[in-house]
Motif scaffolding. Structure first.
Motif, PDB file in Angstrom:
ATOM      1  N   ALA A 154      -6.311  -2.585  86.296  1.00 55.50           N
ATOM      2  CA  ALA A 154      -6.004  -1.669  85.192  1.00 55.50           C
ATOM      3  C   ALA A 154      -5.517  -0.323  85.730  1.00 55.50           C
ATOM      4  O   ALA A 154      -4.582   0.283  85.177  1.00 55.50           O
ATOM      5  N   TRP A 155      -6.129   0.152  86.814  1.00 59.29           N
ATOM      6  CA  TRP A 155      -5.675   1.408  87.420  1.00 59.29           C
ATOM      7  C   TRP A 155      -4.238   1.275  87.929  1.00 59.29           C
ATOM      8  O   TRP A 155      -3.444   2.215  87.806  1.00 59.29           O
ATOM      9  N   ALA A 156      -3.899   0.127  88.503  1.00 62.63           N
ATOM     10  CA  ALA A 156      -2.532  -0.089  88.990  1.00 62.63           C
ATOM     11  C   ALA A 156      -1.529  -0.013  87.840  1.00 62.63           C
ATOM     12  O   ALA A 156      -0.459   0.605  87.970  1.00 62.63           O
ATOM     13  N   ALA A 157      -1.868  -0.638  86.702  1.00 61.21           N
ATOM     14  CA  ALA A 157      -0.982  -0.578  85.540  1.00 61.21           C
ATOM     15  C   ALA A 157      -0.851   0.856  85.031  1.00 61.21           C
ATOM     16  O   ALA A 157       0.253   1.312  84.686  1.00 61.21           O
ATOM     17  N   PHE A 158      -1.976   1.574  84.999  1.00 61.93           N
ATOM     18  CA  PHE A 158      -1.945   2.967  84.548  1.00 61.93           C
ATOM     19  C   PHE A 158      -1.117   3.833  85.505  1.00 61.93           C
ATOM     20  O   PHE A 158      -0.339   4.690  85.074  1.00 61.93           O
ATOM     21  N   ALA A 159      -1.264   3.619  86.813  1.00 61.20           N
ATOM     22  CA  ALA A 159      -0.519   4.400  87.803  1.00 61.20           C
ATOM     23  C   ALA A 159       0.983   4.149  87.680  1.00 61.20           C
ATOM     24  O   ALA A 159       1.789   5.089  87.762  1.00 61.20           O
ATOM     25  N   VAL A 160       1.369   2.885  87.485  1.00 66.38           N
ATOM     26  CA  VAL A 160       2.794   2.571  87.321  1.00 66.38           C
ATOM     27  C   VAL A 160       3.350   3.269  86.083  1.00 66.38           C
ATOM     28  O   VAL A 160       4.458   3.823  86.097  1.00 66.38           O
ATOM     29  N   ALA A 161       2.568   3.251  84.996  1.00 62.08           N
ATOM     30  CA  ALA A 161       3.018   3.907  83.765  1.00 62.08           C
ATOM     31  C   ALA A 161       3.195   5.409  83.973  1.00 62.08           C
ATOM     32  O   ALA A 161       4.177   6.001  83.514  1.00 62.08           O
ATOM     33  N   MET A 162       2.281   6.060  84.660  1.00 60.74           N
ATOM     34  CA  MET A 162       2.383   7.499  84.887  1.00 60.74           C
ATOM     35  C   MET A 162       3.544   7.835  85.826  1.00 60.74           C
ATOM     36  O   MET A 162       4.221   8.849  85.656  1.00 60.74           O
ATOM     37  N   GLN A 248      -4.376  15.589  83.953  1.00 61.21           N
ATOM     38  CA  GLN A 248      -4.906  14.542  83.074  1.00 61.21           C
ATOM     39  C   GLN A 248      -4.703  13.159  83.688  1.00 61.21           C
ATOM     40  O   GLN A 248      -5.617  12.317  83.655  1.00 61.21           O
ATOM     41  N   GLY A 249      -3.523  12.914  84.237  1.00 56.75           N
ATOM     42  CA  GLY A 249      -3.258  11.608  84.835  1.00 56.75           C
ATOM     43  C   GLY A 249      -4.176  11.316  86.008  1.00 56.75           C
ATOM     44  O   GLY A 249      -4.702  10.194  86.132  1.00 56.75           O
ATOM     45  N   VAL A 250      -4.386  12.321  86.866  1.00 57.71           N
ATOM     46  CA  VAL A 250      -5.271  12.116  88.023  1.00 57.71           C
ATOM     47  C   VAL A 250      -6.706  11.893  87.564  1.00 57.71           C
ATOM     48  O   VAL A 250      -7.408  10.988  88.061  1.00 57.71           O
ATOM     49  N   ALA A 251      -7.165  12.693  86.602  1.00 59.15           N
ATOM     50  CA  ALA A 251      -8.549  12.582  86.136  1.00 59.15           C
ATOM     51  C   ALA A 251      -8.802  11.232  85.469  1.00 59.15           C
ATOM     52  O   ALA A 251      -9.799  10.553  85.762  1.00 59.15           O
ATOM     53  N   VAL A 252      -7.902  10.826  84.569  1.00 59.64           N
ATOM     54  CA  VAL A 252      -8.088   9.539  83.884  1.00 59.64           C
ATOM     55  C   VAL A 252      -7.991   8.396  84.878  1.00 59.64           C
ATOM     56  O   VAL A 252      -8.759   7.419  84.793  1.00 59.64           O
ATOM     57  N   GLY A 253      -7.076   8.491  85.834  1.00 59.43           N
ATOM     58  CA  GLY A 253      -6.983   7.443  86.856  1.00 59.43           C
ATOM     59  C   GLY A 253      -8.253   7.316  87.670  1.00 59.43           C
ATOM     60  O   GLY A 253      -8.671   6.192  88.001  1.00 59.43           O
ATOM     61  N   MET A 254      -8.886   8.439  87.992  1.00 61.91           N
ATOM     62  CA  MET A 254     -10.148   8.393  88.740  1.00 61.91           C
ATOM     63  C   MET A 254     -11.264   7.795  87.893  1.00 61.91           C
ATOM     64  O   MET A 254     -12.151   7.107  88.417  1.00 61.91           O
ATOM     65  N   VAL A 256     -10.761   5.512  85.556  1.00 60.18           N
ATOM     66  CA  VAL A 256     -10.487   4.078  85.398  1.00 60.18           C
ATOM     67  C   VAL A 256     -11.044   3.300  86.584  1.00 60.18           C
ATOM     68  O   VAL A 256     -11.597   2.196  86.423  1.00 60.18           O
ATOM     69  N   LEU A 257     -10.912   3.868  87.775  1.00 58.61           N
ATOM     70  CA  LEU A 257     -11.489   3.212  88.950  1.00 58.61           C
ATOM     71  C   LEU A 257     -13.016   3.280  88.898  1.00 58.61           C
ATOM     72  O   LEU A 257     -13.598   4.252  88.409  1.00 58.61           O
ATOM     73  N   ALA A 258     -13.634   2.255  89.420  1.00 61.38           N
ATOM     74  CA  ALA A 258     -15.112   2.218  89.461  1.00 61.38           C
ATOM     75  C   ALA A 258     -15.589   2.997  90.685  1.00 61.38           C
ATOM     76  O   ALA A 258     -15.975   2.414  91.715  1.00 61.38           O
ATOM     77  N   LEU A 259     -15.537   4.332  90.573  1.00 65.44           N
ATOM     78  CA  LEU A 259     -15.913   5.188  91.699  1.00 65.44           C
ATOM     79  C   LEU A 259     -17.411   5.489  91.663  1.00 65.44           C
ATOM     80  O   LEU A 259     -18.019   5.561  90.606  1.00 65.44           O
ATOM     81  N   THR A 260     -17.944   5.687  92.825  1.00 60.21           N
ATOM     82  CA  THR A 260     -19.364   6.039  92.963  1.00 60.21           C
ATOM     83  C   THR A 260     -19.496   7.174  93.980  1.00 60.21           C
ATOM     84  O   THR A 260     -18.551   7.500  94.704  1.00 60.21           O
TER      85      THR A 260
END
Length: 309
Positions: A154-162, A248-254, A256-260
């Motif tokens: 999902a992050w890859a799709a979002f990154a391509v869109a941005m 906004q794009g960087v924040a939402v992308g972060m 979307v990823l399952a970061l810990t």
């Protein structure tokens, strides 16, 4: 009336005709071409205006054995054209007028040829971004929405869109690919992918709903505001607005990823910065819209007063 010469009785025109006839007779007697004698008589001091001289010279030629010369339309007084020059001059004048004043149909045809095709690279990138919206939602919510693998896709799709959002507008302006479809579809695609990501994150509990409400409310409100004041002018995109979009794009992308760990803490701060920029730039756009509206009203009022005066 007796004792009055024929040339005098006919006035100046009669004198010229008599002179032309005498010239033709003299030239015939001396073995010269009557047309040339008529031409010389037309060029003589008794020719008066160019058109009258041409007419008299033609009559003098008719009195002889050959046709008289014609005067070039618009040429100098008494000028003798070459063979066929008068007809060609009229045709050339029509052609020049046709080239100087382009018919309305030709202008419309030229505009249609110059208009960019809907199927250009900029619009294709916009269409791709629109297609990625449902694909992103499906990947984001797959397997309950918490699978790291699906979230990465999902992050890859979002990154391509941005990324396509950064390039399609630049390509359209640089290579003159701006179309009506692009003007409408591009902002819709931008809001759709961002809105879908924010709503999915809030629905999964990763992002507070108030953050989604602030960001989406600002985006929709500014878009509506642009339409309301477009009669007075266009609100240009500011550097703050571009920085807001990037943040906004960087924040939402972060999110979307399952970061810990510390990356999860960092994304919270990035999202906080994005919210602040969203609010500040939104207020700045409202201020610009108010100023633009006041200026537009003042200019219209001044124009009406000047017209009435």
């Amino acid at each position: 009336m007796t004792g009055v010469p024929a040339s005098a009785a006919g006035g100046a025109s009669g004198a010229r005709r008599a002179a032309a006839g005498a010239a033709a007779t003299t030239s015939s007697a001396s073995g010269k071409a009557p047309g040339a004698a008529a031409a010389r008589s037309a060029e003589g001091p008794t020719s008066g205006t160019g058109q009258a001289a041409a007419s008299d010279a033609g009559q003098g030629g008719a009195a002889g054995s050959g046709p008289g010369p014609e005067v070039v339309p618009g040429g100098p007084a008494g000028a003798v054209p070459r063979v066929g020059e008068a007809v060609l001059g009229e045709d050339a004048g029509v052609d020049a007028e046709g080239e100087g004043k382009t018919p309305r149909g030709k202008k419309i045809a030229a505009a249609a040829v110059n208009e960019a095709s809907v199927w250009n690279i900029a619009n294709l990138l916009t269409m791709l971004r629109l297609v990625l919206v449902p694909a992103f939602v499906a990947l984001m919510l797959a397997d309950g929405g918490y699978d790291p693998a699906w979230r990465s896709l999902a992050w890859a799709a979002f990154a391509v869109a941005m990324i396509t959002d950064l390039f399609d507008g630049h390509l359209a302006r640089t290579y003159n690919l701006v179309t009506d479809f692009g003007k409408i579809a591009d902002p819709i695609a931008d809001k759709a992918i961002m809105g879908a990501a924010l709503i999915c994150l809030s629905a999964l509990g990763d992002l507070p709903w108030w953050v989604t409400g602030v960001i989406l409310g600002r985006e929709l409100g500014i878009t509506l505001l642009r339409f309301l004041v477009i009669r007075y002018g266009v609100i240009p995109a500011s550097r703050g607005g571009k920085l807001k979009t990037l943040t906004q794009g960087v924040a939402v992308g972060m999110y979307v990823l399952a970061l810990t760990g510390w990356l999860a803490t960092l994304r919270w701060w990035v999202m906080a910065a994005a919210v602040v920029l969203t609010v500040v730039t939104g207020l700045d756009y409202v201020k610009q819209a108010i100023v633009l509206r006041r200026q537009g009203i003042a200019e219209r009022k001044a124009a009406l007063e000047e017209k009435e005066a």
